[in-house]
Design a protein around this motif. Structure first.
Motif, PDB file in Angstrom:
ATOM      1  N   THR A  17       0.827  -1.208   0.000  1.00  0.00           N
ATOM      2  CA  THR A  17       0.000   0.000   0.000  1.00  0.00           C
ATOM      3  C   THR A  17       0.858   1.252   0.000  1.00  0.00           C
ATOM      4  O   THR A  17       0.379   2.324  -0.303  1.00  0.00           O
ATOM      5  N   GLY A  18       2.121   1.115   0.393  1.00  0.00           N
ATOM      6  CA  GLY A  18       2.998   2.270   0.507  1.00  0.00           C
ATOM      7  C   GLY A  18       2.850   2.979   1.838  1.00  0.00           C
ATOM      8  O   GLY A  18       3.403   4.052   2.041  1.00  0.00           O
ATOM      9  N   ASP A  19       2.096   2.382   2.761  1.00  0.00           N
ATOM     10  CA  ASP A  19       1.915   2.995   4.076  1.00  0.00           C
ATOM     11  C   ASP A  19       3.206   2.943   4.882  1.00  0.00           C
ATOM     12  O   ASP A  19       3.973   1.989   4.790  1.00  0.00           O
ATOM     13  N   VAL A  40       4.375   6.564   1.261  1.00  0.00           N
ATOM     14  CA  VAL A  40       5.540   6.875   0.440  1.00  0.00           C
ATOM     15  C   VAL A  40       5.182   7.715  -0.780  1.00  0.00           C
ATOM     16  O   VAL A  40       6.059   8.242  -1.448  1.00  0.00           O
ATOM     17  N   GLY A  41       3.889   7.860  -1.055  1.00  0.00           N
ATOM     18  CA  GLY A  41       3.467   8.695  -2.173  1.00  0.00           C
ATOM     19  C   GLY A  41       3.900  10.143  -2.009  1.00  0.00           C
ATOM     20  O   GLY A  41       4.080  10.861  -2.980  1.00  0.00           O
ATOM     21  N   GLY A  42       4.088  10.589  -0.788  1.00  0.00           N
ATOM     22  CA  GLY A  42       4.520  11.950  -0.533  1.00  0.00           C
ATOM     23  C   GLY A  42       6.024  12.100  -0.477  1.00  0.00           C
ATOM     24  O   GLY A  42       6.543  13.182  -0.240  1.00  0.00           O
ATOM     25  N   LEU A  51      13.176  12.190   1.170  1.00  0.00           N
ATOM     26  CA  LEU A  51      12.751  13.395   1.886  1.00  0.00           C
ATOM     27  C   LEU A  51      11.230  13.447   1.884  1.00  0.00           C
ATOM     28  O   LEU A  51      10.598  13.340   0.834  1.00  0.00           O
ATOM     29  N   PHE A  52      10.648  13.603   3.071  1.00  0.00           N
ATOM     30  CA  PHE A  52       9.213  13.737   3.223  1.00  0.00           C
ATOM     31  C   PHE A  52       8.904  15.193   3.542  1.00  0.00           C
ATOM     32  O   PHE A  52       9.303  15.701   4.599  1.00  0.00           O
ATOM     33  N   PRO A  53       8.207  15.904   2.638  1.00  0.00           N
ATOM     34  CA  PRO A  53       7.903  17.315   2.874  1.00  0.00           C
ATOM     35  C   PRO A  53       7.210  17.574   4.211  1.00  0.00           C
ATOM     36  O   PRO A  53       7.435  18.604   4.844  1.00  0.00           O
ATOM     37  N   ARG A  54       6.407  16.626   4.656  1.00  0.00           N
ATOM     38  CA  ARG A  54       5.732  16.783   5.948  1.00  0.00           C
ATOM     39  C   ARG A  54       6.739  16.891   7.098  1.00  0.00           C
ATOM     40  O   ARG A  54       6.550  17.645   8.045  1.00  0.00           O
ATOM     41  N   GLU A  55       7.831  16.154   6.995  1.00  0.00           N
ATOM     42  CA  GLU A  55       8.870  16.221   8.024  1.00  0.00           C
ATOM     43  C   GLU A  55       9.562  17.581   8.023  1.00  0.00           C
ATOM     44  O   GLU A  55       9.976  18.075   9.069  1.00  0.00           O
TER      45      GLU A  55
END
Length: 129
Positions: A17-19, A40-42, A51-55
């Motif tokens: 699922t990419g979760d 992982v879509g983000g 890199l996760f923009p939310r982080e």
């Protein structure tokens, strides 16, 4: 196939699922204490690093900067990824120290970093070809 995470006495089956989750092994079983905290879509791959923009938003908030009004800009120069960050704010004392902390936290160097009073965040701007 994805089953409900909160039902009891039902199997948990999550397949590609990419979760993003964190497993915690206890003596009485395996748990997902925080549930699903992202996808992982983000995720962006920048300079070979995930890199996760939310982080980045959490990091900005941790430094007292406006995490709701920022722009992550990605571009290529001479075949290499470049990363810039602009955030709304004022009165930042030491931009060099913030850049250094970003590098420690995300394992990549910011090529540009600026703080502007009137910046309107655009989220992620990916200009790489």
């Amino acid at each position: 196939m994805v089953t409900h995470l909160n039902k009891h006495a039902m199997p948990l089956l999550r397949f590609r699922t990419g979760d993003l989750t964190r497993l915690e092994r206890r003596t009485d079983g395996v748990y997902l204490p925080g549930g699903v905290f992202g996808n992982v879509g983000g995720m962006l791959k920048v300079k070979g690093v995930k890199l996760f923009p939310r982080e980045v938003a959490f990091w900005l908030a941790g430094h007292g900067l406006d995490h709701t009004q920022h722009t992550l800009r990605l571009w290529s120069q001479a075949g290499a990824d470049r990363l810039g960050l602009t955030v709304r704010g004022e009165g930042v004392d030491d931009l060099a120290e913030l850049k250094s902390d970003f590098q420690r936290r995300f394992a990549m160097r910011l090529d540009e970093f600026s703080v502007a009073v009137d910046h309107e965040g655009m989220g992620v701007t990916d200009e790489r070809a």
